[in-house]
Design an enzyme around this catalytic site. Structure first.
Site: not given
Length: 400
Positions: A136, A139-140
């Protein structure tokens, strides 16, 4: 036992679309979700190919879908897991939440559970998940400010997420086993015009190394067999998807890989169970196609539910009923159905006339498929007598 007319498993674009259409059709709808409403689009930074919305983040579109469904008083329930069982003619959804089990009987079920990104499966991948290996970018990505990272894959997701990562990383290598990307031309052009992106073609990742965090990738050129090292702080995997079909795995027909087979009405191989969105076998998996699937599934489920409720009240609930079954694709049988209606009216009796072709599942369930056209005497849901009717002259005797 708790009962609902329509239970939708999954609150992504397919599930939310189905909920909206189901509620607008007047159905009692329950949506079950184990994560955030919106599904996989929540991890997408930008959505610019959904008609009518020129630009929105995945989470913004997810919130809009949720708010739209709630406008129609849709019940959305968070659960840890869902499993579908068949108990005779009943469809039961078994849910678990915080260790507690609940059972829900549904007239119809729509499986809209989506899919997840596939793991690469190379050495070192599992050990470094959460320590430099990610699935992701949204997300990261921020964790890799001013660092070098790699993206593995060549489809739209890989190329688009690689472009997104340039907001943070100093360098983004996009590693693909073929000699060109499979993404849309616009996505490829945007990526290759970015000075931070460097494509690595004809290459696979054989090993991920690092003491704790990712430090190095061992690469192999698939044409020459030559191996090399690529020093990066993180690697993002976008090498395809797998269906989240656990709730009906082994229950409905599926293709290799678990993708659920449906017809154009989103019907699965099991009566009353539908599938919509990324979990089903289809050509294109996008937000727009998931939403379309959900709308079709909900309308098909509504038709099925109304039909089943009508047939149940007409054929199965009464203590005794005499009904005529025929096929609407046989002209001679259609004429007989008209004659039966006229004869019943003249006698002042009620004889339901059932199209066995359109209501094939109920006709088959009663064991009448190979006996059409016929008048059946049904007592408390069980066929007691069947009289085949081949001419109008036989109708009077059959209705006596």
């Amino acid at each position: 036992m708790e009962k609902h007319e329509l239970v939708i498993i999954g609150a992504g674009p397919a599930g939310m679309s189905a909920a909206i259409y189901g509620r607008r059709s007047g159905l009692d709808v329950l949506v079950l979700e184990r994560g955030a409403t919106g599904g996989q689009i929540n991890i997408t930074d930008e959505i610019e190919n959904y008609p009518g919305i020129a630009h929105a983040s995945g989470s913004e579109l997810g919130d809009m879908l949720k708010d739209h469904a709630l406008k129609f008083n849709t019940e959305i329930r968070m659960v840890d897991s869902s499993k579908v069982e068949l108990r005779g003619d009943k469809k039961i959804v078994i849910t678990k939440k915080s260790g507690e089990t609940n059972e829900i009987e549904a007239e119809a079920i729509i499986v809209a559970t989506g899919a997840h990104f596939r793991r690469l499966g190379c050495e070192g991948e599992a050990e470094h998940i959460g320590q430099g290996v990610s699935f992701c970018a949204v997300c990261d990505g921020a964790f890799f400010e001013d660092l070098d990272v790699a993206v593995v894959g060549g489809g739209n997701t890989a190329v688009e997420e690689g472009t997104y990562l340039t907001k943070f990383a100093s360098k983004v290598y996009i590693i693909h086993r073929r000699d060109e990307f499979r993404a849309d031309r616009a996505a490829i052009a945007q990526a290759l015009s970015n000075p931070k992106i460097e494509p690595v073609y004809n290459t696979v990742v054989e090993k991920i190394e690092g003491d704790g965090m990712v430090e190095n990738l061992v690469l192999k050129n698939v044409r020459t067999g030559e191996k090399s090292n690529l020093n990066v702080a993180g690697v993002f995997m976008f090498v395809g998807q797998e269906p989240d079909d656990e709730c009906v795995r082994g229950l409905v027909d599926s293709e290799k890989g678990g993708w659920i087979k449906t017809n154009e009405k989103m019907e699965t191989s099991v009566e009353g169970i539908f599938a919509a969105g990324d979990v089903r076998s289809k050509y294109l998996r996008q937000v727009i196609t998931a939403a379309s699937d959900g709308a079709v599934a909900a309308m098909a489920a509504s038709s099925y539910i109304n039909e089943q409720l009508h047939l149940r009240s007409t054929l199965l609930d009464p203590d005794e009923v005499k009904a005529f079954f025929y096929s609407s694709i046989d002209e001679s049988q259609v004429k007989l159905s008209n004659a039966v209606e006229n004869a019943a009216k003249s006698k002042g009796i009620n004889v339901p006339v059932i199209d066995g072709y359109r209501n094939a599942r109920m006709t088959d369930k009663l064991g009448l498929t190979d006996k059409l056209p016929a008048i059946a005497v049904i007592k408390k849901g069980t066929v007691e007598k069947v009289t085949t009717v081949k001419s109008e002259s036989e109708i009077e005797n059959a209705l006596a």
